[in-house]
Structure formats: C-alpha cells, structure tokens
Design an enzyme around this catalytic site. Structure first.
Site, PDB file in Angstrom:
ATOM      1  N   GLU A  32       0.786  -1.227   0.000  1.00 22.13           N
ATOM      2  CA  GLU A  32       0.000   0.000   0.000  1.00 22.13           C
ATOM      3  C   GLU A  32       0.822   1.284   0.000  1.00 22.13           C
ATOM      4  O   GLU A  32       0.352   2.313  -0.486  1.00 22.13           O
ATOM      5  CB  GLU A  32      -0.937  -0.002   1.225  1.00 22.13           C
ATOM      6  CG  GLU A  32      -1.977  -1.097   1.208  1.00 22.13           C
ATOM      7  CD  GLU A  32      -2.915  -0.979   0.027  1.00 22.13           C
ATOM      8  OE1 GLU A  32      -3.466   0.113  -0.205  1.00 22.13           O
ATOM      9  OE2 GLU A  32      -3.082  -1.993  -0.680  1.00 22.13           O
ATOM     10  N   SER A  44     -45.887 -12.690  47.855  1.00 22.33           N
ATOM     11  CA  SER A  44     -45.458 -12.449  49.232  1.00 22.33           C
ATOM     12  C   SER A  44     -44.115 -11.751  49.347  1.00 22.33           C
ATOM     13  O   SER A  44     -43.725 -11.360  50.449  1.00 22.33           O
ATOM     14  CB  SER A  44     -45.400 -13.771  49.995  1.00 22.33           C
ATOM     15  OG  SER A  44     -46.711 -14.258  50.195  1.00 22.33           O
TER      16      SER A  44
END
Length: 786
Positions: free
Chosen positions: A143, A416
């Site tokens: 690159e 409960s």
C-alpha cells in the site's frame, strides 16, 4: 561651424541653449567646448524626464510584470482561501486522536471483553508490537512503500501509480498513502469527488503532524476493511483462517495485505484465483523492497490458499438481554446527536463469570423443574447493592426467538415478596418483631384474605408470620401502619411501578418488575442505603475520552436499626422457613419467597452483604404453573454457589436491641369501615403454634402464599402434583438436596375431612385405611362400587 565640431552630437534645435550656441559662433574654442558639455548634461537630464513622463502615460495592464505579479499573488490568495474552506470542514485537532470509526457502538463487560458491536466496528484490536513483522511489511510493500519517508502525501508514489496504470491500461496501483487511507476511514465518506480527495490530502497532512508513524500504522491495521465483514487484521485472520493474527504465515499475511484496494474482488473466499494473483503481486513487492528473500517469495508464491472460514466475531452478541437493556439506557446519559455520530465505547458493570453462572442456572431450572412444573420462562438479575451495579442479567430463555426482557419489561405480581416492605414499615414505626397478632378468619370491608389450605395458626408474632408467609397477619400489620407509609417506603427503596392503596397490596397484588424488586431488597443488605440500579460505568467517545461516568450516590431510605432487624427476620425465612432451598454453606443468607395467584409467578429475592439476586419463574401468557417459589430459591442457590467462589465471607450486622426503640416512620393506621372476625367454617382448620416452635407441616410455599382468589380446585391439583413428586424414586444425594427444598416444593397430602370422619366413626382402631393416591382418586369408579 569648425571642422572640430563636426563629430560632436547636437541637440534638437528646440533646445534654447543650443539655439544660444548657434548665435555665439564667434566665442573662443575652449569656451565653446565647455558650453557644449554643459548643454549635453542638461540634454541627458531632460531626455530622462521626457522618457519617464512618456512611460507613465502607457496603461499598466499592458505590462508583462503586472500580469505575472497578479497571477502569483492571486494564486496564493486562492490557495489559502481553499485551504481555509477545506479546514472548516475537517475535524478539529483533538478529533485527530480518534481510534474508532463513526456510526459504531462497542459494549464491553467489566473485564474489557466485548459483548456487542454495532456498525463498522473492529471486534479485536491488536497493539502494533503484537502484530507479526511480516504482516506489517506486507501492508507497507503493498500500500505505501515510502510510508516512513513521506509526510502524508507521496508525489513519487502518485507518479509511479499513474505510470503503472497507464502501462497496464488498468487501475493496478493506487496513489493514496496509508495515512490518506486512514483519514478516509476515520473521517470521510467513500464518494469519488475532487472535494473529498482534497480533504483527504489535507487530513493526511494533519494526521502526520499529530501522530507518530507507529500510531498511524496501528490504527490503519486495526480499522481497514478486509472483506467478509472483517474490520482490521485480527478480524481478517479469524474470518479467513480461524487463527490469531500472530500465527499468520507469510502467504496468509500477503493474502490479507492484498485486499484493501478491492476487498470484494480480492477476497479469497469469493475469488480465489484473483486473490492468489494479488497475493503474488504483494510478495513480489515485498521482495523488491528487501523485506523477504527471493527464496521466500518463491516458496510463498507456490503455496496454495487454504481457508478455514469463521463468522466475524463482531457479529457475535454476548448476554443479549443485558446489551439490549444497555442500548435502551444510553439515551438517558448522552444526547441524540452524540448517539447519531457514534464511535462510542460503553463500559458496563457485567461480570462475565457471573453471567455464565446465571445463564447456566436458568437453563438448568427450565430444563428440569420447568418441564414438570409447567413454566417455560425464567429471569434472573444480580446487583451489587453497595453501588447499584448490575452484575448479571438473564431476561428469558431464548433471545433469538423472543427479545422481551423479563427482568426490566415484565410487570408481574410479586406475591409475598412484597410483604418485606409491609413488615419493614412496621419495624420502622417502632413495632417489635415479637409483637403478636391472631391468625384467624378476617373480613375487612368485604375483603377476605386466606391462607393456604384455609388453615389458621392462632396467635403468632410478626417474625414467625413473615417466616411462614401468613397472609392474614400481613394484612393486619398493614392495617396498623397504613397504606401511605408502606407505599412511600417501597418507593424510596426502589419500587418505581405504581402502587395502589388496596387491601390486597399487603399480599403483593400490584405489579412490579424483577429489576426494581431486586434493587429494593438490596436496601436491606446495605443497612438502609439505596443506590440506583445501573449497568453502565463509563461512556467513551472516539478519542477514548470519558464523556459520561456513573455517579449514583447512595441515599438513606430506611434507618440502619430497622434494616438490621429486617435482615434478621429475613434470615429466618431462609434458615427455618419457605426459603430454605437458598441456603449457602457457611454464609448468612436473607431473602423472601413469593407466589402469586394460582402460582402464575414464582419468586425468590435473596441477598448476602455483597450481592442481591432476584429470580422469577412463570409463563409469558400468564398461565398457572404447578410449581412453587422453592424452585426460584433453588435457582438462586445454583447461581450464587458459583458467584461467591473466591468472595470473602461477610457477616450481617447483629440484631439491634429491641427494647426502647423509637420509630423513624410515623404510622397512619387504616380506618376500615367494617372489620369482621368470623368463626372457622367446616372446611377450615386451626393449627396451634406455641412461640416460635410449631408443629411444622412441610407445606408448599407456592400455595401457602397465594392470594385470596386461589380456588380449592386449583389447590387440589397442586396437592395431586406434589404427591407425584414426593412418591418418585430418588438417589440418596438427591433426597438430601430435596430435604432442603421440600419446605417449599413438596406438600404431603393433607388429611382430608372425609378421612378424619372415617377415623372418628371407626371402631376405635388406631389403624385406618390409608389415604388413596391421586391416581386412585382420579380413576373412574366401577359401577359395582356405586
């Protein structure tokens, strides 16, 4: 005129001094010469003046130097203006430190592992020093061979690329440097315009000024798109070869390095031949740059591309119920614009080890108890009550099929478990846990609570009533303290759902979700301090800067003395009551079970000083179950057994002195219009209890806690179901574990009135016919027996 004067220059006759000379021809020669010299000097000066005057009369725009100067100056002005316009569109200097792409969100666990990613995110980032040299050199050769020499732009590279492209009559090489590519990845879109290219060039220059070459290369290798959903070299190594990046071979590294110009074209899984040609070109360039030897290039060129594909890790989602909850929470902490821009990293409080234990516990319960107790969903959440951080969250059985989070979105009756707030309010008003109430039939303004099995225990204290989860006593306690104090305390402790002031409030008829209920019980664990439950610790932007961090200060919601007394009472629920299945070896545990009408919801909320965990079991369609809250307590135990490994044992505070206490909350007793204490009916029985010792019958907590709308038919079906489980064969080890659980899950068949009358009417023999099993009772009777 004399002969000596013939060669002398003469001025035009218009000069008055020359005219004067022509009239003085009789002057001596020396004087004439002197005069002529003077006239020549005057003539030169005059000629210069005339020439300058003549030049000023010519237009300036006809001069070459004017246009040359104007062109250069205008070019400089235009160039500076263009740079200014470009710079206006670029990110500021601080933004150049960005390390992630825009439009991405990364959610991490407390140990840094990635739970989920959105957008073009890099799942696994690798430091440059941990990347193999051969891979870095492959990318540089492919690159940007002059990467270490240029300052963001490489004119030589541009010319070389143009020449090579012309020679091949195709685009075989790009002129963009690695720095330019990084600027495009981080800050620009992919449109092909001159303006974008100019911004790319300018950004590359700025990046070179702000970052080192190593920083630029590291960012690039971690962000570049390499096809097949892979972002960065680590992802590509996994996607194509199923290996870590540091294990890549030279041919594999060259294959990956050849993909950036056209990932779809050079992807080895889509175009193996094109990928091979591109790989060989990269190897050729590596040899040219001196990175590898000809022999290495030859060997790598002859190697076949052997793929071992895997799905991109960035597509994997860990703990999906938790991560979806985090995404829903994000808008509370950051603006919509920040969310839209993305690039965020969200650091959460999730403990991956605990999460695995939670998922395993839920799966085990659904696989075993859920199958025969007729519930198909479960949820679990664990919170550090000291700071409110969520450590584990399981919102259901299968996120792929149903994304509904039963921890945060399901509103269910707590049964409960709500009694904890009722009794806490009573204790905070100054009541003593040994204050007694009569458990007997009661009707308040037409509302009649009922205990399981229609049994009543007579006089009992508040501690035992909470341990046995007696409905009638809970209602009587709330009548004494009032609706408003009870609701206000529950709200302060963390309940956010609406609570209506009805008599059934004491038995948990108002719907809540598991997260708020669990968080509220955490206030008991911290001696009355409450911290807002949350799963996000910090949010970081693209530059790694913290833009939000959790600052949830604890606030006092219950006085320490009342909280300590409540913990003492709730410990008894686990040690001697309905929550026995939650016991942990050598650790104090406090908690409360809960079961809603017809066992539609099975709960257990329990805690140790460092962790509070809530469990819910049930069905999304609200269908009744055959289960009990003991199954929820057992699930809690399975999770906490793993969660506490390596955790120091912490003790709860000692029970405070009960004498001489003053309340921190003012009671507001409920003024009922009519309170009726009715006598027992033939279908009800009284069970006498003396002090804290009772003739305890191992009854199923799931039915003992049901709200008064429970039907006898439903209870018969529960008892029948339990008789099956109690009669099944089990291993000794299983029976020992069952002995702990059976206080909630097993229900010996209660002696019916019919069998009692049979005994009473018998001849007095101590032995009587055994009670038939549920199968025998359900078997149709033959005609001869009628």
């Amino acid at each position: 005129m004399s002969d000596s004067d013939k060669g002398e220059p003469r001025l035009p006759p218009s000069n008055r001094y020359e005219q004067e000379e022509t009239t003085n021809e009789n002057l001596p020669p020396t004087q004439v010469v002197r005069q002529r010299k003077l006239l020549n000097q005057i003539s030169g000066i005059t000629s210069g003046i005339v020439t300058r005057f003549t030049s000023r009369e010519r237009p300036i725009y006809r001069r070459v130097w004017f246009w040359a100067g104007l062109s250069v100056g205008g070019g400089i002005i235009a160039f500076n203006y263009l740079l200014g316009e470009i710079d206006k569109t670029l990110p500021d200097k601080a933004e150049l430190q960005a390390v992630v792409r825009e439009q991405t969100i990364t959610i991490k666990a407390v140990d840094g592992t990635i739970l989920q990613q959105q957008g073009e995110a890099t799942r696994e980032k690798v430091n440059l020093e941990k990347m193999p040299e051969i891979l870095k050199k492959a990318f540089i050769a492919s690159e940007d061979s002059r990467f270490s020499q240029h300052q963001g732009i490489d004119p030589q590279g541009i010319v070389r690329a143009a020449v090579n492209n012309l020679r091949s009559q195709n685009v075989v090489e790009g002129g963009s440097t690695i720095t330019q590519q990084l600027s495009r990845i981080l800050f620009l879109k992919q449109e092909r315009t001159v303006w974008r290219k100019l911004k790319e060039v300018r950004l590359a220059q700025k990046l070179e000024q702000e970052l080192t070459k190593d920083q630029i290369l590291e960012r690039y290798l971690n962000l570049v798109y390499l096809g097949a959903g892979a972002y960065g070299v680590a992802d590509a190594a996994w996607v194509y070869f199923s290996k870590p990046v540091d294990q890549l071979t030279l041919p594999e590294a060259a294959t990956i390095a050849g993909m950036p110009p056209a990932p779809s074209l050079f992807s080895p899984d889509k175009n193996p031949e094109a990928a091979k040609q591109r790989r060989n070109l990269v190897l050729q360039r590596m040899e040219k740059e001196g990175f590898i030897t000809p022999a290495q290039r030859q060997e790598a060129t002859q190697a076949a591309i052997t793929l071992k594909p895997s799905l991109p890790k960035r597509l994997q989602v860990e703990s999906p119920y938790f991560t979806s909850y985090i995404q829903q929470e994000l808008p509370k902490y950051v603006s919509p614009q920040v969310l839209a821009n993305g690039g965020l990293t969200v650091e959460t409080s999730l403990n991956p080890t605990w999460q695995q234990a939670a998922e395993a516990a839920v799966a085990k319960t659904l696989r075993n108890q859920g199958r025969w107790q007729n519930f198909k969903q479960a949820a679990l959440v664990a919170i550090d009550p000291r700071n409110g951080e969520i450590k584990a969250m399981v919102g259901g059985q299968d996120f792929g099929k149903n994304q509904f989070n039963r921890v945060t979105q399901a509103q269910r009756q707590p049964g409960s478990t709500f009694k904890g707030f009722v009794y806490a309010t009573a204790i905070a008003t100054g009541k003593n846990p040994y204050d007694t109430y009569v458990d007997a039939p009661l009707v308040v303004d037409g509302y009649e609570p009922k205990n399981y099995g229609e049994t009543f225990r007579g006089t009992m204290n508040m501690r035992d009533a909470l341990t046995r989860s007696v409905n009638v006593v809970a209602l009587k306690v709330m009548l004494d303290v009032g609706f408003e104090p009870t609701i206000q305390l529950a709200k302060n402790m963390g309940i956010k759902s609406k609570l209506n002031p009805h008599y059934s409030l004491a038995l948990g008829s108002n719907e809540v979700n598991l997260l708020e209920l669990t968080s509220a019980y955490g206030s008991f664990a911290t001696q009355g301090l409450h911290s807002e439950p949350h799963g996000i610790r910090r949010i970081l932007n693209r530059k790694g800067e913290v833009i939000w961090s959790a600052k949830f200060d604890s606030k006092r919601v219950l006085d320490p003395t009342s909280a300590a007394i409540m913990t003492w009472m709730l410990r008894n629920v686990v040690e001697a009551g309905t929550g026995a299945a939650a016991q942990l070896p050598n650790r104090p545990v406090a908690g409360k079970t809960g079961t809603s009408d017809e066992a539609r919801d099975l709960w257990f909320i329990g805690y140790i000083p460092q962790v509070v965990t809530g469990v819910w079991l049930g069905n999304d369609n609200n269908r009744p179950t055959y289960g009990s809250s003991g199954s929820a307590a057992y699930t809690w135990h399975e999770f906490m057994e793993k969660a506490v490994e390596g955790m120091p044992i912490a003790k709860f505070p000692e029970r405070p002195k009960l004498e001489g206490r003053k309340g921190s909350i003012k009671a507001k007793p409920i003024k009922a219009k009519q309170i009726l204490n009715r006598p027992l009916t033939p279908n009800e029985e009284s069970v006498q209890e003396t002090g804290s010792s009772t003739r305890r019958r191992r009854r199923s907590q799931r039915l003992e806690e049901t709200t008064p709308t429970d039907s006898p038919r439903r209870r018969r079906r529960y008892r029948s179901q339990e008789s099956v489980s109690s009669g099944s064969e089990e291993s000794p080890r299983r029976r020992r574990r069952r002995a702990v659980v059976e206080s909630d899950t097993s229900e010996p068949t209660r002696r019916s009135r019919r069998s009692s009358s049979t005994v009473d009417n018998s001849s007095g023999s101590a032995s009587s016919a055994p009670t038939p099993s549920w199968r025998e009772r359900l078997r149709p009777k033959s005609s001869s027996s009628n």
